[in-house]
Write an enzyme that holds these catalytic residues in place. Structure first.
Site, PDB file in Angstrom:
ATOM      1  N   GLY A  45       0.818  -1.203   0.000  1.00 30.55           N
ATOM      2  CA  GLY A  45       0.000   0.000   0.000  1.00 30.55           C
ATOM      3  C   GLY A  45       0.851   1.253   0.000  1.00 30.55           C
ATOM      4  CE  LYS A  50      -0.224  -5.327   7.458  1.00 28.91           C
ATOM      5  NZ  LYS A  50      -1.526  -5.000   8.089  1.00 28.91           N
ATOM      6  N   GLY A 129      -8.315  -0.027  -8.072  1.00 29.74           N
ATOM      7  CA  GLY A 129      -7.092  -0.398  -7.366  1.00 29.74           C
ATOM      8  C   GLY A 129      -7.052  -1.874  -7.006  1.00 29.74           C
ATOM      9  CG  ASP A 131      -6.221  -0.921  -2.593  1.00 28.35           C
ATOM     10  OD1 ASP A 131      -6.512  -0.753  -3.796  1.00 28.35           O
ATOM     11  OD2 ASP A 131      -6.220   0.004  -1.763  1.00 28.35           O
ATOM     12  NE  ARG A 132     -12.140   1.204  -3.921  1.00 27.29           N
ATOM     13  CZ  ARG A 132     -12.865   2.245  -4.290  1.00 27.29           C
ATOM     14  NH1 ARG A 132     -12.371   3.115  -5.147  1.00 27.29           N
ATOM     15  NH2 ARG A 132     -14.077   2.409  -3.815  1.00 27.29           N
ATOM     16  CB  THR A 207      -4.269  22.223  20.695  1.00 27.04           C
ATOM     17  OG1 THR A 207      -4.312  23.601  21.051  1.00 27.04           O
ATOM     18  CG2 THR A 207      -4.016  22.096  19.200  1.00 27.04           C
TER      19      THR A 207
END
Length: 277
Positions: A45, A50, A129, A131-132, A207
């Site tokens: 990615g 990985k 993609g 990954d998708r 903050t």
């Protein structure tokens, strides 16, 4: 859990071992003495590279690679003795790794030409993609017969809708957690970069917690909004949340979901079984 056989000096690995420091190499067997097929799945990615190891259809381990050099890939082959391998990459990677994997395993690189357990009735399937595609395969395989919305948390959040007819019809893309946190610093003069956290207040009191509330709860509300929109339109509806940032988001969602951080690897394995028989 599995019986093992040391293959350090097996002739099949003699040539491979000659290129690197020798390590213990094992094959795995089930209780009946049948050898388990090892599959290496790679997910490259935008943030991390990985890999996962499957013994037959059982996920054995997931780890982050230090790099994709030839030595690193050779070491993985040498250690796990895979019979099959598959790569999903949305980044430029070392082409030599494909050569190595093809030489020592049944290798497949995921693309729009891959045989998939679903169809892609979109205008330009080649733009989807890798990954998708893997996420959609995981949803179809593990949640069949449902209208599945897979929400993947990574560099970007992707919303991936696969209907009950096994069609990946589309979805959405929005900035991911790290991108949102860093953009506040990049586009302002004084806001700092803060680390993500799971325990965040609705009302920030400084903050840091103001940023946590706005970014992390904002992402959760965004996801719930999308889930509600899909649920109103589709029956037999199922939601799967995956990716490395689910630890910060899952507890803040109001809708029922299935959380599966390893869905992309399960999808890659399912695709490998079709393309690497």
């Amino acid at each position: 859990k599995h019986q093992t056989l040391n293959l350090l000096h097996h002739p099949a690995f003699k040539k491979l071992n000659s290129h690197s420091t020798q390590k213990q190499v094992f094959l795995f067997f089930n209780k009946t003495g049948q050898m388990l097929t090892t599959t290496l799945c790679f997910d490259f990615g935008n943030t991390r590279k990985k890999a996962a190891v499957f013994r037959d259809d059982e996920l054995d381990k997931v780890f982050v690679l230090k790099d994709d050099s030839a030595d690193s890939i050779r070491e993985l082959i040498n250690t796990y003795a895979p019979r099959k391998s598959i790569l999903s990459s949305v980044v430029d990677h070392n082409p030599e790794m494909e050569t190595l994997l093809a030489a020592h395993t049944k290798f497949h690189k995921l693309s729009h030409l891959t045989r998939l357990p679903f169809t892609t009735p979109v205008g330009k399937p080649e733009t989807i993609g890798a990954d998708r595609l893997a996420l959609a395969a995981g949803a179809v395989h593990f949640y069949p017969g449902k209208n599945n919305l897979v929400i993947a948390t990574g560099s970007c959040i992707t919303y991936n809708f696969i209907n009950k007819y096994k069609e990946l019809v589309g979805g959405g893309i929005s900035p991911g957690l790290e991108m949102r946190l860093k953009s506040l610093n990049h586009y302002t003069a004084k806001l700092p970069v803060v680390e993500a956290a799971a325990d965040v207040p609705l009302i920030g009191y400084d903050t840091k917690t103001n940023i946590h509330s706005g970014v992390i709860l904002g992402m959760a509300y965004e996801m719930d909004g999308f889930i509600d929109g899909y649920a109103e339109k589709f029956d037999n509806f199922n939601v799967v949340l995956t990716g490395g940032d689910i630890v910060y988001l899952a507890s803040h969602l109001k809708n029922k979901i299935f959380a599966d951080p390893d869905l992309i690897f399960k999808g890659l394995y399912a695709i490998s079984e079709v393309n690497n028989p």
